[in-house]
Design an enzyme around this catalytic site. Sequence first.
Site, short mmCIF file in Angstrom:
data_model
loop_
_atom_site.label_atom_id
_atom_site.label_comp_id
_atom_site.label_asym_id
_atom_site.label_seq_id
_atom_site.Cartn_x
_atom_site.Cartn_y
_atom_site.Cartn_z
N GLU A 159 8.10 45.59 -10.48
CA GLU A 159 7.53 45.94 -11.87
C GLU A 159 9.00 46.50 -12.59
O GLU A 159 8.89 47.79 -13.19
CB GLU A 159 6.52 47.07 -11.49
CG GLU A 159 5.43 46.76 -11.23
CD GLU A 159 4.07 47.89 -11.10
OE1 GLU A 159 4.24 48.53 -11.89
OE2 GLU A 159 3.07 47.52 -10.40
N GLU A 260 0.08 44.28 -4.25
CA GLU A 260 -0.48 45.57 -4.22
C GLU A 260 -1.81 45.45 -4.76
O GLU A 260 -2.22 44.98 -5.47
CB GLU A 260 0.34 46.85 -4.94
CG GLU A 260 1.38 47.28 -4.39
CD GLU A 260 2.24 48.39 -5.22
OE1 GLU A 260 3.57 48.39 -5.06
OE2 GLU A 260 1.38 48.75 -6.38
#
Length: 518
Positions: A159, A260
Site C-alpha cells: 500500500e 489481507e
Amino acid sequence: MVSFKQTFASYLLLGHAWAALPPIVMKGSKLFYENGTQFYIKGIAYQQDSAAAGSRLSSDKFVDPLASESNCKRDVPYLQALKTNVIRTYAIDPKKDHSACMKLLDDAGIYVISDLGEPSLSINRDEPKWDVELFQRYKDVVDELGKYDNVIGFFAGNEVSNSKNNTGASAYVKAAVRDTKAYIKKNNKRWLGVGYAANDDANIRSSIAHYFNCGHQDDAIDFWGYNIYEWCGDKTIESSGYGKQIDFFRNYSVPVFFAEYGCNIVDGGAAGRKWEETTALYSDEMTGVFSGGIVYMYFQEANDYGLVEIADDGTASTMKDFAPLQTKIAAVQPSAVPMDSYSPTNKPAECPGTASDWQVKGSVLPPTPNKELCDCMYKSLSCTPSTELQEDDYKKIFDDVCGAEKSACDGIAHDTLNGEYGQWSMCDSKSQLGYALNEYYRKQDQAGDACDWQGSAVVVKPGSVDAACKDMVASASASASHSSVAHPVVMEQVVGLGGLAMGLYILVAMAVGGALVL
C-alpha cells in the site's frame, strides 16, 4: 478455548523428519505445486505489532516473527488447526537465524510470503526513493529467505501508493520489483515471485493494478496481492463488491489473491467475525480468478484483528473468531485445474495514461541502484561535503545549491509524470550532495568561493580511480538527457551497501522551483 493436544502431538511426529516442501511455481494466472496440482493460498498474516490495511508497524523496532523457535513452536499448532498453508510476514531481520522456524513451518506444510522492507527502511509514499541502501536491504532478505524451499516469494511494497495524491511512489516500487526479480534470476536456482500488495482505494485501484502488470514482464509483478476489507458481516458476493473484483481481474495475466482480508467492523469487533467471505473466496465463483487469501491476522493487537492472544507470560489462547474460521476453512474444497491442461490466454494490461489521479509515466522506471557506480562518481569529484557536515544539515545545502543553480541538480532530480530520472538519483544522500556541489563548482568555473557554502563544502583532489571506474562514470554521464532532468541509466547490479540514504529527491524537486511532479 480450543484444545490442541492431538494437533500438537501430530505436529511433533511430523517434526522428526526433514522433508522439504515442494516449491510453488507460477503458470499464467495460477499457482501450482511442482507436481502440477493447483495451489490455493489459505493464509494468515503473522507478525506482532502490525496494523491493518497496510499501516506501518508502530515503531522502527519490530519483532521478527521467524527468529524465535519457542514462539514458532507455540504458534504452529494453532496455524495448523486453521489449515494454514501460507503465512505472510511484514518484516524480518536478514541478519538473524530463521532455520528453526522455517523448518517447523516446513514440517507443518506452511509456506511463507514476506514483505521485503521494514519500518525504518522501505519505500515511503511521502518521500519515495529507490537507492543503494534500500536495494541492499531487499537483496539481504532475498538471500536469507530464498534458501528455503517453503518460501513462495516477496512483496516489494505494501500500500505504498494509497491515494491519488501519492501515485508517483509506485514508480519506485515497480523499479524495486524489476531489480529484485533480476537479482533473484541471477542468484537463485528456482522461481521466487515478487509482487505488490495494494489497498482498495476506488480512485486508483484500476490504474495501479494495470500499472504493475503492464509493460515488459521482466519489470512487472509476478503476483498481485489485494488488501480488501469490503465484506463486513452478512453480505454476498454482489453486495460486498467481490463480484466487481471478479470481473476486473478475470483477464489479469498473473495470480491474484487477497493479501489481507477480514473486516472487523461488525458487532463485537473481530470477535463477531463469521468468515462467510472465506466460504465465498474458495467457491467456484471466485477460484477461477483468485488464488485464495490471507486472513488478517494471527496476533491480537490494539487494532482488534486477532485470532490468538498472547499473554504477558508468553502463552497463547484463541479468540472468539478463531473457531468460526476453523470451521469455515475446514469446509472449503476449491476446484483445481491440472497444470498440464491449463493453457493461459490472459495478456498483460496496457499501462494507464497519466492523469490528475495517476502521476506516473508507465514506460520508464527509476534507475537501478549501483553502489559501485556511485562510489566511482564520488571519487571523481573535486568539490565534496565537508567531513564535519552532519546529515541533518543536508537539506539546507541541497536547497541552497539547487536554488542557486537549478541545472546543478539535474542529475539527482526526478519527475514521475514525464518518466525522467537523474542518473545519480539512485545513490546515497552523501553521493547526491557531492554531485550537486561539484556541478555547481564546475559551472562556476571552479571559482575560489564556489565550493564553500559557509564551510559545508571543501575542494578536494579527486581520488584515484581505475579505467573501468572512469568508463562507468563516463557512460552514465553520456547517457544523461540534455533536458532539465536526466533519463535513467541502468547499470550492472553489484552487491554493496552505501551510506545512509535520506531520500532527498522531493527536497530537490522543491528546491528547483516545483517544476518536478512528485
